[in-house]
Motif scaffolding. Structure first.
Motif, PDB file in Angstrom:
ATOM      1  N   HIS A 147      -5.795  -1.952  -1.723  1.00  0.00           N
ATOM      2  CA  HIS A 147      -4.359  -2.282  -0.856  1.00  0.00           C
ATOM      3  C   HIS A 147      -4.606  -2.600   0.490  1.00  0.00           C
ATOM      4  CE1 HIS A 147      -2.839  -0.728  -4.429  1.00  0.00           C
ATOM      5  NE2 HIS A 147      -3.516   0.263  -4.476  1.00  0.00           N
ATOM      6  N   ASP A 157      -7.096   5.936  -5.336  1.00  0.00           N
ATOM      7  CA  ASP A 157      -8.004   4.795  -4.846  1.00  0.00           C
ATOM      8  C   ASP A 157      -7.461   4.016  -4.108  1.00  0.00           C
ATOM      9  OD1 ASP A 157      -9.994   3.132  -4.262  1.00  0.00           O
ATOM     10  OD2 ASP A 157     -10.268   1.904  -6.378  1.00  0.00           O
ATOM     11  N   PRO A 158      -7.836   4.047  -2.694  1.00  0.00           N
ATOM     12  CA  PRO A 158      -7.014   3.247  -1.593  1.00  0.00           C
ATOM     13  C   PRO A 158      -7.676   1.586  -1.725  1.00  0.00           C
ATOM     14  CG  PRO A 158      -8.686   4.616  -0.504  1.00  0.00           C
ATOM     15  CD  PRO A 158      -8.692   4.899  -2.031  1.00  0.00           C
ATOM     16  N   VAL A 177      -6.243   9.376   1.579  1.00  0.00           N
ATOM     17  CA  VAL A 177      -5.050   8.815   2.337  1.00  0.00           C
ATOM     18  C   VAL A 177      -4.009   9.617   2.980  1.00  0.00           C
ATOM     19  CG1 VAL A 177      -3.026   7.407   2.190  1.00  0.00           C
ATOM     20  CG2 VAL A 177      -4.832   6.656   0.694  1.00  0.00           C
ATOM     21  N   TRP A 207      -3.930  -1.750   3.837  1.00  0.00           N
ATOM     22  CA  TRP A 207      -3.454  -0.379   4.616  1.00  0.00           C
ATOM     23  C   TRP A 207      -3.336  -0.754   5.968  1.00  0.00           C
ATOM     24  CZ3 TRP A 207      -1.879   3.711   1.960  1.00  0.00           C
ATOM     25  CH2 TRP A 207      -2.207   3.873   0.367  1.00  0.00           C
ATOM     26  N   ALA A 215       0.959  -1.113  -0.028  1.00  0.00           N
ATOM     27  CA  ALA A 215      -0.190  -0.033  -0.032  1.00  0.00           C
ATOM     28  C   ALA A 215       0.790   1.241   0.252  1.00  0.00           C
ATOM     29  CB  ALA A 215      -0.910  -0.082   1.260  1.00  0.00           C
ATOM     30  N   SER A 267      -6.787   2.391   9.931  1.00  0.00           N
ATOM     31  CA  SER A 267      -7.329   3.833   9.738  1.00  0.00           C
ATOM     32  C   SER A 267      -7.588   4.515  10.951  1.00  0.00           C
ATOM     33  CB  SER A 267      -8.415   3.796   8.665  1.00  0.00           C
ATOM     34  OG  SER A 267      -7.759   3.616   7.493  1.00  0.00           O
ATOM     35  N   SER A 319      -2.780   5.748   5.565  1.00  0.00           N
ATOM     36  CA  SER A 319      -3.826   4.945   5.421  1.00  0.00           C
ATOM     37  C   SER A 319      -5.354   5.872   5.118  1.00  0.00           C
ATOM     38  CB  SER A 319      -4.396   3.924   6.714  1.00  0.00           C
ATOM     39  OG  SER A 319      -4.446   4.920   7.671  1.00  0.00           O
ATOM     40  N   PRO A 320      -6.126   5.258   5.054  1.00  0.00           N
ATOM     41  CA  PRO A 320      -7.413   6.089   4.417  1.00  0.00           C
ATOM     42  C   PRO A 320      -7.901   7.082   5.730  1.00  0.00           C
ATOM     43  CG  PRO A 320      -7.682   4.040   3.439  1.00  0.00           C
ATOM     44  CD  PRO A 320      -6.539   4.058   4.573  1.00  0.00           C
ATOM     45  N   LEU A 325       1.111   4.356  -2.728  1.00  0.00           N
ATOM     46  CA  LEU A 325       1.067   5.530  -2.482  1.00  0.00           C
ATOM     47  C   LEU A 325       2.159   6.623  -3.215  1.00  0.00           C
ATOM     48  CD1 LEU A 325      -0.119   8.120  -1.019  1.00  0.00           C
ATOM     49  CD2 LEU A 325       1.026   7.105   0.950  1.00  0.00           C
TER      50      LEU A 325
END
Length: 265
Positions: free
Chosen positions: A112, A108-109, A127, A114, A38, A117, A154-155, A42
């Motif tokens: 992945h 678009d997360p 993100v 992550w 992830a 959050s 992370s998101p 990014l």
């Protein structure tokens, strides 16, 4: 990758990978993590959209470490230099954070793995970096030019990153825990950072609860690491006095909520 052996130089800063992050020539080598794919997605996105304020992902070396481009400049590590505590430095961090959020907004997360959050009320917008401590910002000539250490990204949301950054850079804590030129300036610096970033009216209204939540979330990560036997975090938590500071700062947030809101009005 270079075919010959190059000198490995340990890099200062950080707790999670303390002593395990090294510079090799113009690259940085770091341990891989379950969420590394992830992070790499990014960084590749940031490179595609032309954001220059982050390292580039270059691959994995023969020892199974991720390879990133080395970002020239100075990260702010203790004892903090006076130039890092100026209003000019603070404003440059806010501007760089705004640029990062504009660059990452198109990622678009979904596909992945992550890291955890932020709490739901502060997650899902984009993100976020989630760890904008002083040693994760690289400066050149007194101006913030890059963020590093995206391990916790992370998101999250814009307001979450703004809260986390201003909490550490103002810094938002009792004055007796501010041992440098920022003592007595934290409310003014809060206003300066937020005005320099330029959040929406809705995010500005949510910032004070976001700061308190960000503090608790961040120290939960520290406490979990200590419970799992992480030596560097344990030294910080106990010998470094972080546990006491965290408790006193949490109380200060409760008592100072109106002061913090008034500083932003």
């Amino acid at each position: 990758m270079p075919g010959h052996q190059e000198c490995e130089v340990p890099l200062e800063g950080g707790f999670t990978n303390h002593g395990r992050v090294v510079r090799v020539g113009d690259t940085v080598r770091r341990p891989l993590r379950p969420s590394s794919p992830a992070t790499h997605a990014l960084l590749e996105h940031l490179e595609r959209v032309g954001f220059g304020g982050a390292p580039r992902f270059l691959g994995v070396d023969e020892r199974g470490r991720e390879v990133l481009s080395y970002v020239p400049g100075t990260a702010v590590t203790p004892p903090y230099p006076s130039w890092a505590l100026t209003d000019e430095a603070l404003v440059s961090v806010a501007h760089l954070l705004r640029e990062y959020h504009a660059a990452v907004a198109g990622l678009d997360p979904g596909p992945h793995p992550w890291p955890a959050s932020p709490p739901p009320e502060f997650a899902g917008g984009l993100v976020s970096h989630n760890d904008l401590n002083l040693d994760n910002v690289v400066f050149r000539e007194g101006r913030a030019v890059a963020f590093i250490d995206f391990d916790l990204a992370s998101p999250g949301s814009r307001v979450w990153d703004v809260a986390g950054a201003v909490r550490l850079w103002a810094p938002l804590r009792p004055d007796h825990h501010v041992g440098d030129s920022r003592r007595g300036q934290v409310l003014r610096r809060l206003r300066l950072f937020v005005d320099s970033y330029g959040p929406s009216a809705a995010d500005r209204d949510r910032l004070v609860p976001a700061v308190r939540c960000n503090h608790d979330w961040s120290y939960d990560i520290v406490g979990t690491a200590v419970a799992n036997g992480h030596a560097a975090f344990a030294r910080y938590w106990w010998a470094g006095g972080a546990r006491r500071r965290a408790t006193e700062t949490q109380q200060w947030y409760r008592e100072s909520a109106d002061l913090l809101r008034d500083a932003l009005s």
